[in-house]
Design an enzyme around this catalytic site. Structure first.
Site, PDB file in Angstrom:
ATOM      1  N   SER A 127      -5.871  -7.447  35.462  1.00 18.21           N
ATOM      2  CA  SER A 127      -5.416  -8.706  34.895  1.00 18.21           C
ATOM      3  C   SER A 127      -6.500  -9.793  35.060  1.00 18.21           C
ATOM      4  CB  SER A 127      -4.082  -9.108  35.539  1.00 18.21           C
ATOM      5  OG  SER A 127      -3.457 -10.118  34.796  1.00 18.21           O
ATOM      6  N   HIS A 240       1.674  -4.694  30.030  1.00 15.56           N
ATOM      7  CA  HIS A 240       0.783  -5.027  31.147  1.00 15.56           C
ATOM      8  C   HIS A 240       1.047  -4.099  32.332  1.00 15.56           C
ATOM      9  CE1 HIS A 240      -2.135  -7.788  32.768  1.00 15.56           C
ATOM     10  NE2 HIS A 240      -1.362  -8.208  33.755  1.00 15.56           N
TER      11      HIS A 240
END
Length: 267
Positions: A127, A240
């Site tokens: 991330s 994600h």
């Protein structure tokens, strides 16, 4: 002299894995005492190093012991900085600004670790940690590889995409990309990829709303245009966060990939 990467304290931390020792570490970065987690396989011997660069900011995306020991159990000594200002560390985190030095110092901590093969240190970012990993790979061309998973590659693009993060980004970075463009460019490694020497692996879920696939595409395009060594693993059906079974397999696969990267010559 600053002693970046010097470990000043190492306390035993409860490990979720019986084969891995876990430690809460205090180390030096730009004169600040910063905290992080260190995971070492119990079995004697030397191991490749693994710098784990977390995502998020403050308590969001904080390093998880289970994640660190998962990578260590694949045969790495893993160090995961919390970044400055977190969990009792000195200074203030600032989203890929000066806190990049905490990643750099983490790399140096691994280089100085007596059980780490100092020519075989890998850099991993998840991330927001993707930016940190790329910046660290640019700083340490001797790294064995760089892996970015669901990683940010363009900080201005994050500002555009993540309306929920804009207030934090304005506060931490000093404005929006319109009013503080240089600050955003300084935090965006895409502009410096000419200098990237280690091989890069990009892992990304195509349904990711936190960090869109566009970050991966921009990074891949830059690296390919420059003739750099890059591999991409794009997952059509994932966001994600990958489902646990898939996540475990990807961890095993990326660790295998890391270990099979040949040492490259530094110009």
């Amino acid at each position: 002299m600053r002693h970046d990467g010097k470990m000043v304290e190492k306390q035993v931390f409860p490990s979720p894995n019986p084969y891995v020792n876990l430690y809460l570490v205090t180390y030096m970065s730009e004169g600040l005492k910063v905290k992080g987690l260190l995971a070492e396989p119990k079995q004697a011997g030397k191991y490749e190093g693994f710098l784990y660069l977390r995502g998020g900011i403050k308590n969001v995306g904080m390093v998880r012991p289970a994640r660190i020991t998962q990578f260590a159990s694949e045969g790495f000594i893993v160090f995961a900085p919390f970044y400055r200002g977190n969990r009792g560390g000195e200074g203030n985190e600032d989203f890929a600004g000066d806190d990049r030095r905490d990643a750099f110092s983490g790399f140096e901590l691994l280089e100085g670790h007596p059980r780490v093969l100092s020519k075989r240190i890998h850099i991993f970012g998840f991330s927001r940690g993707g930016v940190m990993a790329l910046l660290t790979g640019l700083e340490y061309g001797q790294a064995a590889s760089v892996v970015t998973w669901g990683g940010v590659s363009d900080v201005a693009l994050t500002y555009v995409e993540r309306v929920d993060l804009r207030r934090m980004m304005k506060r931490v970075i000093g404005g929006s990309p319109k009013t503080a463009l240089e600050e955003y460019q300084w935090r965006t490694p895409l502009y410096q990829m000419e200098a990237m020497r280690p091989p890069v692996l990009i892992i990304h879920g195509m349904l990711d709303d936190n960090v869109t696939i566009e970050h991966a595409h921009r990074l891949e395009k830059r690296l390919r245009t420059l003739g750099k060594k890059v591999e991409t693993w794009y997952f059509e059906h994932y966001t994600h966060y990958f489902p646990p079974a898939v996540n475990r397999k990807v961890v095993k696969d990326l660790c295998y990939w890391m270990k099979h990267q040949e040492n490259h010559d530094i110009m």
